[in-house]
Design a protein around this motif. Structure first.
Motif, PDB file in Angstrom:
ATOM      1  N   ARG A  40       0.835  -1.208   0.000  1.00 47.07           N
ATOM      2  CA  ARG A  40       0.000   0.000   0.000  1.00 47.07           C
ATOM      3  C   ARG A  40       0.872   1.262   0.000  1.00 47.07           C
ATOM      4  O   ARG A  40       0.597   2.218  -0.732  1.00 47.07           O
ATOM      5  N   ILE A  41       1.907   1.269   0.828  1.00 41.99           N
ATOM      6  CA  ILE A  41       2.805   2.430   0.872  1.00 41.99           C
ATOM      7  C   ILE A  41       3.461   2.627  -0.491  1.00 41.99           C
ATOM      8  O   ILE A  41       3.525   3.738  -1.018  1.00 41.99           O
ATOM      9  N   ARG A  42       3.922   1.543  -1.075  1.00 42.93           N
ATOM     10  CA  ARG A  42       4.571   1.589  -2.391  1.00 42.93           C
ATOM     11  C   ARG A  42       3.618   2.129  -3.455  1.00 42.93           C
ATOM     12  O   ARG A  42       3.982   2.950  -4.285  1.00 42.93           O
ATOM     13  N   ARG A  43       2.353   1.674  -3.426  1.00 46.53           N
ATOM     14  CA  ARG A  43       1.339   2.144  -4.380  1.00 46.53           C
ATOM     15  C   ARG A  43       1.098   3.649  -4.203  1.00 46.53           C
ATOM     16  O   ARG A  43       1.000   4.392  -5.174  1.00 46.53           O
ATOM     17  N   LEU A  44       1.056   4.105  -2.945  1.00 43.64           N
ATOM     18  CA  LEU A  44       0.852   5.527  -2.674  1.00 43.64           C
ATOM     19  C   LEU A  44       2.049   6.356  -3.163  1.00 43.64           C
ATOM     20  O   LEU A  44       1.884   7.458  -3.683  1.00 43.64           O
ATOM     21  N   GLU A  45       3.253   5.809  -3.019  1.00 42.24           N
ATOM     22  CA  GLU A  45       4.453   6.496  -3.526  1.00 42.24           C
ATOM     23  C   GLU A  45       4.444   6.547  -5.049  1.00 42.24           C
ATOM     24  O   GLU A  45       4.706   7.591  -5.654  1.00 42.24           O
ATOM     25  N   GLU A  46       4.156   5.424  -5.677  1.00 37.82           N
ATOM     26  CA  GLU A  46       4.165   5.360  -7.138  1.00 37.82           C
ATOM     27  C   GLU A  46       3.101   6.249  -7.765  1.00 37.82           C
ATOM     28  O   GLU A  46       3.300   6.796  -8.841  1.00 37.82           O
ATOM     29  N   ALA A  47       1.982   6.431  -7.064  1.00 35.38           N
ATOM     30  CA  ALA A  47       0.911   7.288  -7.565  1.00 35.38           C
ATOM     31  C   ALA A  47       1.194   8.765  -7.295  1.00 35.38           C
ATOM     32  O   ALA A  47       0.472   9.629  -7.774  1.00 35.38           O
ATOM     33  N   GLY A  48       2.258   9.045  -6.524  1.00 35.84           N
ATOM     34  CA  GLY A  48       2.598  10.432  -6.219  1.00 35.84           C
ATOM     35  C   GLY A  48       1.849  11.006  -5.034  1.00 35.84           C
ATOM     36  O   GLY A  48       1.994  12.195  -4.732  1.00 35.84           O
ATOM     37  N   VAL A  49       1.056  10.176  -4.354  1.00 34.07           N
ATOM     38  CA  VAL A  49       0.354  10.648  -3.157  1.00 34.07           C
ATOM     39  C   VAL A  49       1.371  10.940  -2.059  1.00 34.07           C
ATOM     40  O   VAL A  49       1.291  11.952  -1.373  1.00 34.07           O
ATOM     41  N   ILE A  50       2.338  10.054  -1.903  1.00 38.64           N
ATOM     42  CA  ILE A  50       3.478  10.302  -1.011  1.00 38.64           C
ATOM     43  C   ILE A  50       4.604  10.795  -1.915  1.00 38.64           C
ATOM     44  O   ILE A  50       5.140  10.041  -2.715  1.00 38.64           O
ATOM     45  N   ALA A  51       4.916  12.068  -1.789  1.00 36.94           N
ATOM     46  CA  ALA A  51       5.903  12.676  -2.687  1.00 36.94           C
ATOM     47  C   ALA A  51       7.323  12.573  -2.140  1.00 36.94           C
ATOM     48  O   ALA A  51       8.276  12.895  -2.834  1.00 36.94           O
ATOM     49  N   GLY A  52       7.459  12.149  -0.921  1.00 30.76           N
ATOM     50  CA  GLY A  52       8.788  12.017  -0.328  1.00 30.76           C
ATOM     51  C   GLY A  52       8.677  12.058   1.181  1.00 30.76           C
ATOM     52  O   GLY A  52       7.599  12.238   1.737  1.00 30.76           O
ATOM     53  N   ARG A  53       9.788  11.874   1.818  1.00 28.01           N
ATOM     54  CA  ARG A  53       9.868  11.958   3.269  1.00 28.01           C
ATOM     55  C   ARG A  53      10.986  12.911   3.581  1.00 28.01           C
ATOM     56  O   ARG A  53      11.972  12.976   2.856  1.00 28.01           O
ATOM     57  N   ARG A  54      10.830  13.670   4.649  1.00 27.30           N
ATOM     58  CA  ARG A  54      11.846  14.663   4.940  1.00 27.30           C
ATOM     59  C   ARG A  54      12.252  14.636   6.403  1.00 27.30           C
ATOM     60  O   ARG A  54      11.492  14.194   7.261  1.00 27.30           O
ATOM     61  N   LEU A  55      13.415  15.137   6.619  1.00 28.59           N
ATOM     62  CA  LEU A  55      13.982  15.240   7.949  1.00 28.59           C
ATOM     63  C   LEU A  55      13.703  16.647   8.469  1.00 28.59           C
ATOM     64  O   LEU A  55      13.906  17.624   7.752  1.00 28.59           O
ATOM     65  N   VAL A  56      13.211  16.757   9.691  1.00 27.63           N
ATOM     66  CA  VAL A  56      12.955  18.057  10.299  1.00 27.63           C
ATOM     67  C   VAL A  56      14.071  18.314  11.305  1.00 27.63           C
ATOM     68  O   VAL A  56      14.235  17.563  12.269  1.00 27.63           O
ATOM     69  N   LEU A  57      14.837  19.352  11.053  1.00 31.01           N
ATOM     70  CA  LEU A  57      15.965  19.687  11.923  1.00 31.01           C
ATOM     71  C   LEU A  57      15.555  20.694  12.983  1.00 31.01           C
ATOM     72  O   LEU A  57      14.679  21.539  12.747  1.00 31.01           O
ATOM     73  N   ASP A  58      16.216  20.646  14.119  1.00 31.97           N
ATOM     74  CA  ASP A  58      16.090  21.693  15.123  1.00 31.97           C
ATOM     75  C   ASP A  58      17.090  22.756  14.698  1.00 31.97           C
ATOM     76  O   ASP A  58      18.296  22.641  14.954  1.00 31.97           O
ATOM     77  N   LEU A  59      16.613  23.767  13.978  1.00 30.66           N
ATOM     78  CA  LEU A  59      17.510  24.736  13.346  1.00 30.66           C
ATOM     79  C   LEU A  59      18.432  25.479  14.308  1.00 30.66           C
ATOM     80  O   LEU A  59      19.608  25.655  13.995  1.00 30.66           O
ATOM     81  N   PRO A  60      17.966  25.929  15.461  1.00 32.57           N
ATOM     82  CA  PRO A  60      18.917  26.563  16.385  1.00 32.57           C
ATOM     83  C   PRO A  60      20.053  25.630  16.809  1.00 32.57           C
ATOM     84  O   PRO A  60      21.185  26.060  16.998  1.00 32.57           O
ATOM     85  N   GLN A  61      19.761  24.319  16.908  1.00 31.22           N
ATOM     86  CA  GLN A  61      20.792  23.357  17.296  1.00 31.22           C
ATOM     87  C   GLN A  61      21.882  23.222  16.238  1.00 31.22           C
ATOM     88  O   GLN A  61      23.007  22.838  16.556  1.00 31.22           O
ATOM     89  N   VAL A  62      21.558  23.497  14.979  1.00 31.06           N
ATOM     90  CA  VAL A  62      22.557  23.389  13.911  1.00 31.06           C
ATOM     91  C   VAL A  62      23.054  24.757  13.459  1.00 31.06           C
ATOM     92  O   VAL A  62      23.669  24.887  12.406  1.00 31.06           O
ATOM     93  N   GLY A  63      22.778  25.797  14.275  1.00 29.96           N
ATOM     94  CA  GLY A  63      23.372  27.101  14.022  1.00 29.96           C
ATOM     95  C   GLY A  63      22.535  28.089  13.235  1.00 29.96           C
ATOM     96  O   GLY A  63      23.049  29.124  12.821  1.00 29.96           O
ATOM     97  N   PHE A  64      21.260  27.818  13.019  1.00 29.63           N
ATOM     98  CA  PHE A  64      20.397  28.761  12.304  1.00 29.63           C
ATOM     99  C   PHE A  64      19.313  29.237  13.256  1.00 29.63           C
ATOM    100  O   PHE A  64      18.256  28.636  13.381  1.00 29.63           O
ATOM    101  N   GLY A  65      19.589  30.340  13.953  1.00 25.67           N
ATOM    102  CA  GLY A  65      18.697  30.826  14.995  1.00 25.67           C
ATOM    103  C   GLY A  65      17.651  31.816  14.548  1.00 25.67           C
ATOM    104  O   GLY A  65      16.780  32.180  15.321  1.00 25.67           O
ATOM    105  N   VAL A  66      17.732  32.280  13.299  1.00 31.64           N
ATOM    106  CA  VAL A  66      16.800  33.312  12.828  1.00 31.64           C
ATOM    107  C   VAL A  66      16.128  32.855  11.537  1.00 31.64           C
ATOM    108  O   VAL A  66      16.802  32.395  10.616  1.00 31.64           O
ATOM    109  N   THR A  67      14.812  32.986  11.503  1.00 30.71           N
ATOM    110  CA  THR A  67      14.042  32.752  10.287  1.00 30.71           C
ATOM    111  C   THR A  67      13.311  34.041   9.950  1.00 30.71           C
ATOM    112  O   THR A  67      12.657  34.629  10.813  1.00 30.71           O
TER     113      THR A  67
END
Length: 152
Positions: A40-67
């Motif tokens: 089912r997951i594969r079918r959803l990916e192939e159909a473009g329903v799941i366009a990708g997976r991403r990593l959410v960073l804690d930006l201040p922890q990696v040196g980006f404190g201002v948005t």
């Protein structure tokens, strides 16, 4: 476009909450075997329903404190100026998101910087020198709350 049933929607909700779940663990939670869940997951990916997976960073922890969100209005509008602006802004690593919008401004940019001084450097040396830039409005992000679910 594919038809989604309740199980597909449950899979999407679960993956939107935690995309690191294995198909086996997710299947157990939803009453599916690991292979059935994986298909089912594969079918959803192939159909473009799941366009990708991403990593959410804690930006201040990696040196980006201002948005900062920038509204950018082009001085001269036309196909060439839009393309020139988009090509140039894509080369700025601090610009994380470029949105072509309708309204007072032509573009909305999300800029990440180490601090306000770093943002000022990016603004003066990179953003303000982009082709066609007319007016800029800056809004500094004070806090952000992620909403649960696939749109959060």
């Amino acid at each position: 476009m594919i038809a989604l049933d309740d199980t597909d929607r449950a899979i999407l909700r679960a993956l939107a909450h935690d995309a690191t779940q294995s198909a086996g663990a997710l299947g157990r939670r939803l009453g599916l075997s690991q292979p059935a869940c994986w298909r089912r997951i594969r079918r959803l990916e192939e159909a473009g329903v799941i366009a990708g997976r991403r990593l959410v960073l804690d930006l201040p922890q990696v040196g980006f404190g201002v948005t900062v969100f920038l509204g950018v209005k082009l001085a001269v509008k036309g196909r060439v100026s839009f393309e020139d602006f988009e090509r140039a802004v894509a080369a700025i690593p601090e610009v994380q998101v470029v949105q072509h919008v309708l309204g007072l401004f032509d573009y909305r940019l999300r800029v990440r910087a180490r601090d306000i001084a770093d943002f000022e450097r990016v603004l003066r040396r990179r953003v303000m020198t982009l082709p066609g830039v007319g007016q800029i409005e800056a809004n500094v992000l004070l806090s952000e709350e992620r909403l649960p679910g696939p749109l959060g």
